[in-house]
Structure formats: C-alpha cells, structure tokens
Design an enzyme around this catalytic site. Structure first.
Site, PDB file in Angstrom:
ATOM      1  N   GLU A 175       0.866  -1.197   0.000  1.00  0.00           N
ATOM      2  CA  GLU A 175       0.000   0.000   0.000  1.00  0.00           C
ATOM      3  C   GLU A 175       0.890   1.230   0.000  1.00  0.00           C
ATOM      4  O   GLU A 175       2.028   1.178   0.435  1.00  0.00           O
ATOM      5  CB  GLU A 175      -0.936  -0.017   1.203  1.00  0.00           C
ATOM      6  N   LEU A 215      -0.638   4.393   0.963  1.00  0.00           N
ATOM      7  CA  LEU A 215      -1.505   5.471   1.449  1.00  0.00           C
ATOM      8  C   LEU A 215      -0.763   6.441   2.367  1.00  0.00           C
ATOM      9  O   LEU A 215       0.165   6.079   3.077  1.00  0.00           O
ATOM     10  CB  LEU A 215      -2.745   4.914   2.148  1.00  0.00           C
ATOM     11  N   ASN A 222       9.323   4.672  -0.703  1.00  0.00           N
ATOM     12  CA  ASN A 222       9.509   5.473   0.507  1.00  0.00           C
ATOM     13  C   ASN A 222      10.930   6.030   0.593  1.00  0.00           C
ATOM     14  O   ASN A 222      11.139   7.162   1.028  1.00  0.00           O
ATOM     15  CB  ASN A 222       9.178   4.653   1.750  1.00  0.00           C
ATOM     16  N   CYS A 256       6.249   5.849   9.079  1.00  0.00           N
ATOM     17  CA  CYS A 256       6.694   5.113   7.883  1.00  0.00           C
ATOM     18  C   CYS A 256       8.088   5.512   7.405  1.00  0.00           C
ATOM     19  O   CYS A 256       9.023   4.724   7.502  1.00  0.00           O
ATOM     20  CB  CYS A 256       5.686   5.297   6.755  1.00  0.00           C
ATOM     21  N   ARG A 283       4.156   9.809  16.032  1.00  0.00           N
ATOM     22  CA  ARG A 283       5.334   8.938  15.945  1.00  0.00           C
ATOM     23  C   ARG A 283       6.456   9.677  15.208  1.00  0.00           C
ATOM     24  O   ARG A 283       6.241  10.200  14.117  1.00  0.00           O
ATOM     25  CB  ARG A 283       4.985   7.633  15.211  1.00  0.00           C
TER      26      ARG A 283
HETATM   27  C1  UDX Z   1       4.391   8.011   3.648  1.00  0.00           C
HETATM   28  C2  UDX Z   1       4.309   7.788   2.133  1.00  0.00           C
HETATM   29  O1  UDX Z   1       4.039   9.043   1.488  1.00  0.00           O
HETATM   30  C3  UDX Z   1       3.221   6.792   1.793  1.00  0.00           C
HETATM   31  O2  UDX Z   1       3.206   6.523   0.395  1.00  0.00           O
HETATM   32  C4  UDX Z   1       3.502   5.496   2.565  1.00  0.00           C
HETATM   33  O3  UDX Z   1       2.466   4.558   2.324  1.00  0.00           O
HETATM   34  C5  UDX Z   1       3.608   5.764   4.053  1.00  0.00           C
HETATM   35  O4  UDX Z   1       4.606   6.766   4.285  1.00  0.00           O
HETATM   36  P1  UDX Z   1       2.958   9.406   5.423  1.00  0.00           P
HETATM   37  O5  UDX Z   1       3.868   8.845   6.471  1.00  0.00           O
HETATM   38  O6  UDX Z   1       1.500   9.449   5.667  1.00  0.00           O
HETATM   39  O7  UDX Z   1       3.146   8.588   4.052  1.00  0.00           O
HETATM   40  O8  UDX Z   1       3.417  10.903   5.172  1.00  0.00           O
HETATM   41  P2  UDX Z   1       3.966  11.778   3.963  1.00  0.00           P
HETATM   42  O9  UDX Z   1       2.883  12.598   3.398  1.00  0.00           O
HETATM   43  O10 UDX Z   1       4.764  10.969   3.037  1.00  0.00           O
HETATM   44  O11 UDX Z   1       4.934  12.758   4.769  1.00  0.00           O
HETATM   45  C6  UDX Z   1       6.005  12.208   5.532  1.00  0.00           C
HETATM   46  C7  UDX Z   1       6.759  13.280   6.231  1.00  0.00           C
HETATM   47  O12 UDX Z   1       7.499  14.052   5.300  1.00  0.00           O
HETATM   48  C8  UDX Z   1       5.904  14.275   7.013  1.00  0.00           C
HETATM   49  O13 UDX Z   1       6.539  14.510   8.263  1.00  0.00           O
HETATM   50  C9  UDX Z   1       5.921  15.518   6.149  1.00  0.00           C
HETATM   51  O14 UDX Z   1       5.761  16.689   6.903  1.00  0.00           O
HETATM   52  C10 UDX Z   1       7.307  15.436   5.534  1.00  0.00           C
HETATM   53  N1  UDX Z   1       7.447  16.117   4.242  1.00  0.00           N
HETATM   54  C11 UDX Z   1       6.693  15.741   3.178  1.00  0.00           C
HETATM   55  C12 UDX Z   1       8.382  17.134   4.117  1.00  0.00           C
HETATM   56  O15 UDX Z   1       9.088  17.481   5.073  1.00  0.00           O
HETATM   57  N2  UDX Z   1       8.529  17.746   2.898  1.00  0.00           N
HETATM   58  C13 UDX Z   1       7.795  17.393   1.816  1.00  0.00           C
HETATM   59  O16 UDX Z   1       7.989  17.991   0.751  1.00  0.00           O
HETATM   60  C14 UDX Z   1       6.846  16.361   1.956  1.00  0.00           C
END
Ligand code: UDX
Length: 434
Positions: free
Chosen positions: A149, A151, A209, A261, A330
C-alpha cells in the site's frame, strides 16, 4: 467477496472500511480487544479525515465487523495481512514479530482456496518466509501474494479508494484474477495495475519510501546552502520542480520528515541491504536520515541564535503531529524539537488541533495548550512546525498584540512572510530568511 483483514491499525482499519464500502463482506481481525470494540462501535481509534463516516456506514450496512477470534476468517476468499512492522527496539531493522504472530494465528483457519495477501511494509524476502511458515502451520500449500500500500495519513481514504497504482506481486493466475475482481472498481477508473514477481513488489514499496525521503533530504541540504547564500528555497523548489523530470512534490524544505513510515522504513531498508551485502543503500540512506535529523538541530540552533539563551524563555510550538490532518506523533519532528528545547530548560508550550492527547502520552513533561491566544501570550519565540491550515490562517496583526518579542520561525516555509513582516514580526524560515 468475503474478505478478512488481519491487523486493524491505520492501514488495516482503513482498508477494511473501504473494501466494505465497495460492497465486500469484511471481517477485521486484531489482537487488541479495546480496538476491536471501539471499531465495532464505529469509533475511530485515530484521527483521519472521512474515516469515521466510512467506518460507520460500512458497519451499518452489515458488511463490516471486527473480531479478536481468528476462527472467523475461515470463510474469507482473500486474507490481507496489514500488521505493523515497526523499528526494532535495539536495531534499525524492522520488527516482524507481529507478522509471524499473525501468520501463526490465521494458518489453522484459512479456507483451502484462500489467497493470503501481504500488505505490510517488509524487507524483500519476507513473503517467501511467510509462505513457508503458513504452509508449515496449516499443512496446506498457499502461495503468498504481495500487494503493497502507498496510502498517506491524512489522505488515507482517498488513497485507498483511488490509489495512483496497484502493485501485485504473484506468479499465481488464480490469485491475480481474484485480485482483479476485488479491485474492479479501481480498474474501472483506469488505475494502472502492475503484476510483478513477489520480490519486486516487496522492493517497490521500500524503494518508493526511500525515494520520497531522499527527495526531502535533498531539498533540505540545498536549503542549508540557501541559508548561507541568501537564496530562497521555496522559489528554488518552484523553479526546479517545473522540470517534469523532477516534479514539485516532496520538495518542501523544513523541519523534515517523521511519522510511522518514512524514518523506520529507510532504516529497515539500510539494515536489510546490509544483510544482503549491498553497501550503496547504506551510504545513501544513512545520509538521508542524518540530514533529516539534522533539520531538528537546525531549528533548535536557530532558536538559540535568536534568543541567545533559551533557558527560562517561553517558546510556543505550533504543531505536535508529524504532519497536518493527523493525530499521529510517531517520530514527529515538531514534538522532538519541543522536547529538545524543553531539555535546554526553555518553557515550551505546545499546541495542536488534534494530536495533544498522543503528544502528552509521549512527552508528559511538556506544557500543552488548547487555546492559541494563551500559547502566544508573552512568548519570546514562536515555532511553526506542523503546517495545519489553522496556522496558515492565523492573523499576525492580532497576534502581534500578545507578545513583546515578535519572533517566529516557520519550520515549514508556508506562512505568508510578507504579511507577518508587515505586522511587525521577525520571521525566519529554513532556507528562507527574513
Ligand atoms: C508516507 C508515504 O508518502 C506513503 O506513500 C507510505 O504509504 C507511508 O509513508 P505518510 O507517512 O502518511 O506517508 O506521510 P507523507 O505525506 O509521506 O509525509 C512524511 C513526512 O514528510 C511528514 O513529516 C511531512 O511533513 C514530511 N514532508 C513531506 C516534508 O518534510 N517535505 C515534503 O515535501 C513532503
């Protein structure tokens, strides 16, 4: 179709509710009694936009229920495994104990034709181990499919209903056809489905990721140079992002990535690649991790630069969740920075629209405030660290009246710098100076 979902955390609970919404009959299995009874009552155990209503509608339709009894999966045509694979206590590797426990619990109850589909994020090679474990315990021959996944928290319902792509790792035609049938609503929307071999499917998820994490650390490394040269990282990201080979997404420089993640997945990827004897991933992703953690130090150092001494100073921290539209703390950069400043004897007051209960459970020593005016009142410095819309909409003129020392660090580079400056604030970003 009759579906079972094993592990009703973030991923499993959302998947169960969306599959039931699409007309399937779904049973969610979890070891946590409390979680199961909450879910059966239509109560979401975490904050996720839209999840409550999809959960409640699916339960009322009679197509969704949750249980702790593994025998109830015995009618399922497809059994998804969605348990957590957190970072191990003492190493960087993924802790697969929940996966093995799930396999042992379901193996005796699987229907003879059931298809077992792994969805958790795992090191490449895990599906093969899971297959032999389930086959040994059940005395039958199942072929495990991997269907990672992708998401994102905060957008989980939309990402599950309409993902960018569906990846299926299998060499079994029966399993492939069953999944095509299950994902018919997505395929009807022209969402691409890639059928790959199992190791490739496992590796797709960790690589995706790793790439996202690398993109963020890349822009944060450039932000450091921007700070030293007076360049503006947001304008720079807009300019390089217009190159379709690069793209603008995941080029938001700031306090860096956190959550359940990206950080643990890149560390697990390093650990599993080391075991395999590949050094490049270790070199690349160790640096990505270090740059990311360094962003938290950069914010603390900037606070010290602005305040001289942080001891005894009132610091307002806007945001505790690792990202907006989530109550997940987390590995949250915001909360970690708050905690670092608290350890330096600053008086830290943390605000967040949704994550304060989880934040307090993790760092009980910090001060938490639900009233934004109280957070701002007489503070010496404001740190904006999680970009909730509520913070973007703040009125800098009104807030200016609450403080003597109008200093704000925008750790996400999204506030309207001109508006804050015009209201009399000294605003600083990361790679974007006043
Ligand atoms: C992530 C992946 O995007 C997703 O595909 C996977 O299934 C699970 O891990 P998520 O953990 O929900 O999803 O968050 P994401 O939107 O990817 O952001 C992760 C972190 O990166 C956040 O702390 C966000 O603030 C940070 N981030 C994101 C940045 O610092 N800069 C960016 O440009 C984008």
């Amino acid at each position: 179709m009759q579906i079972a979902v094993v592990g009703c955390g973030y991923l499993g609970a959302v998947l169960s509710a969306v599959l039931a919404e699409q007309g399937n009959s779904v049973i969610g299995l979890d070891v946590d009694d409390m979680r199961v009874s909450q879910l059966n009552s239509g109560i979401a155990p975490f904050y996720e936009p839209e999840f409550d209503s999809v959960l409640q509608q699916s339960i009322s339709s009679g197509r969704l229920s949750f249980t702790t009894n593994a025998e109830k999966i015995s009618d399922a045509e497809i059994v998804f495994i969605c348990v957590g694979t957190p970072q191990s206590q003492n190493t960087n590797a993924a802790d697969l104990s929940q996966l093995w426990a799930a396999a042992d619990a379901i193996a005796p109850h699987l229907a003879p034709n059931a298809i077992v589909v792994g969805r958790s994020t795992v090191p490449v090679g895990t599906a093969a181990k899971l297959e032999s474990r389930i086959n040994k315990k059940s005395g039958r021959k199942y072929s495990i499919v991997w269907n990672p996944e992708f998401l994102r928290e905060g957008l989980a319902i939309g990402d599950t209903r309409t993902p960018d792509r569906i990846v299926i790792g299998t060499n079994n035609d029966f399993a492939e056809n069953k999944l095509r049938e299950l994902y018919a609503p997505q395929l009807a929307k022209q969402i691409p489905m890639l059928v790959l071999d199992v190791p490739t499917a496992e590796l797709v998820k960790v690589s995706a990721n790793a790439f996202l994490a690398t993109k963020i650390s890349f822009i944060n490394a450039i932000a450091e140079v921007a700070d030293l040269t007076g360049a503006d990282i947001v304008q720079l990201a807009d300019a390089i992002g217009l190159d379709s080979r690069i793209g603008r997404k995941f080029l938001a420089a700031g306090v860096g990535f956190g959550g359940g993640c990206l950080p643990k997945d890149i560390r697990a990827f390093i650990a599993s690649s080391n075991e395999l004897g590949s050094e490049s991933i270790n070199r690349l992703l160790s640096e990505v991790d270090q740059i990311n953690l360094g962003q938290r130090d950069r914010v603390v150092n900037l606070a010290r630069e602005i305040l001289g001494e942080v001891k005894g100073k009132k610091i307002a921290v806007l945001g505790a969740a690792f990202k907006p539209n989530s109550d997940d703390v987390r590995d949250s950069p915001a909360l970690e920075v708050a905690h670092m400043l608290h350890r330096l004897s600053a008086l830290v007051f943390v605000h967040d629209p949704k994550a304060l209960i989880n934040a307090r459970a993790k760092f009980p020593d910090l001060n938490y405030q639900t009233d934004l005016n109280q957070v701002f009142k007489d503070c010496d410095l404001v740190l904006h660290l999680t970009e909730w819309q509520q913070y973007r909409d703040l009125d800098p003129d009104q807030l200016r009246t609450l403080v003597d020392k109008p200093f704000i660090i925008d750790g996400r580079n999204v506030l309207d710098f001109a508006a804050w400056r015009n209201a009399g604030w000294q605003i600083t970003g990361l790679g974007k100076r006043d």
